[in-house]
Design an enzyme around this catalytic site. Structure first.
Site, mmCIF file in Angstrom:
data_model
loop_
_atom_site.group_PDB
_atom_site.id
_atom_site.type_symbol
_atom_site.label_atom_id
_atom_site.label_comp_id
_atom_site.label_asym_id
_atom_site.label_seq_id
_atom_site.Cartn_x
_atom_site.Cartn_y
_atom_site.Cartn_z
ATOM 1 N N PRO A 284 -11.192 49.734 28.427
ATOM 2 C CG PRO A 284 -10.126 48.249 29.885
ATOM 3 C CD PRO A 284 -9.871 49.126 28.694
ATOM 4 C CD GLU B 283 -0.903 47.172 32.930
ATOM 5 O OE1 GLU B 283 -1.637 47.637 33.806
ATOM 6 O OE2 GLU B 283 -0.667 45.946 32.808
ATOM 7 C CG ASP C 261 -33.036 41.652 18.280
ATOM 8 O OD1 ASP C 261 -33.846 40.744 18.039
ATOM 9 O OD2 ASP C 261 -32.014 41.861 17.599
ATOM 10 N NE ARG D 54 -28.877 41.241 15.983
ATOM 11 C CZ ARG D 54 -29.797 40.316 15.777
ATOM 12 N NH1 ARG D 54 -29.451 39.145 15.256
ATOM 13 N NH2 ARG D 54 -31.056 40.545 16.099
#
Length: 252
Positions: free
Chosen positions: A92, A119, A171, A156
């Site tokens: 994160p 954790e 895109d 992609r």
């Protein structure tokens, strides 16, 4: 391209990465994806891969040993066919994943994703990685979903996967803007008609319409993207007109 994924839950990847564009990319030989259950490399007799943190604290941490040994095995297997490449840790606190990041990773011959759980990680695991990546400012149960998203977005851009490289380049976000509206047959569906310019056959008018609609959609929905977008002189003029339409009192 070779993609290795280290995970405690390898079955999560079968249904996702074996389907659609990523699945076809593997079938056609553009990408080789291998998922390794790093629990297989633990030396703990109870097959544990986590332990409590030194100094105390809540939760459990992934141990360094199983991941280091799994990485050694991958390097031994691929050393004659692929470079070590980039090793991405799902975290994160990592770099925010976006379209530019995907295009960057697509240039590599070998990628390895390490999916955490519990954790967090033993800090020494970070010595193995070249990148730390996050999908956004929230916490997932594990890194598996984030890795799937990154692999899908990256594959992609691997040459040959989509056939026509202009497709991914058009895109949303590829040019810093949101994509323009698109339509297909029928031209009139329940009274909702396709803009006449798109059926006119005038390619220059179509190009201008798409440019304007892309800028308009970005201005209305994601104006923050315009701060860093590299706009041509033509786009800048259109954008000023759009801003004036929204706010006639705004300076031109």
């Amino acid at each position: 391209m070779r993609i290795d994924i280290l995970s405690l839950f390898p079955d999560m990847f079968d249904a996702t990465l074996g389907q659609s564009i990523v699945g076809r990319a593997q079938d056609d030989g553009f990408v080789d994806i291998k998922v390794t259950d790093f629990r297989q490399y633990t030396t703990d007799k109870h097959r544990h891969v986590d332990d409590t943190p030194f100094g105390g604290g809540a939760g459990m941490l992934l141990q360094a040993q199983p991941i280091f040994d799994a990485m050694d095995a991958i390097e031994q297997e691929t050393k004659d066919t692929y470079p070590k490449g980039r090793v991405i840790l799902m975290d994160p606190a990592g770099r925010r994943f976006d379209q530019d990041f995907a295009m960057e990773l697509a240039q590599e011959e070998h990628l390895t994703f390490i999916c955490g759980h519990y954790e967090g990680y033993d800090e020494r695991i970070r010595q193995l990685v070249t990148d730390e990546a996050s999908l956004g400012d929230y916490v997932l149960t594990g890194g598996e979903l984030a890795a799937m998203v990154m692999v899908d977005a990256t594959v992609r851009f691997v040459p040959g996967v989509l056939g026509n490289m202009s497709s991914p380049m058009g895109d949303s976000f590829s040019n810093g803007l949101l994509e323009y509206p698109q339509y297909t047959r029928p031209a009139d569906f329940r009274g909702m008609k396709v803009p006449e310019v798109l059926t006119s056959g005038n390619h220059e008018k179509i190009r201008e319409w798409r440019m304007r609609e892309s800028l308009k959609r970005t201005l209305e929905r994601r104006p923050d993207l315009l701060k860093n977008a590299k706009l041509s002189r033509e786009q800048q003029i259109i954008l000023q007109d759009l801003k004036f339409d929204l706010d006639p009192d705004a300076p031109k």
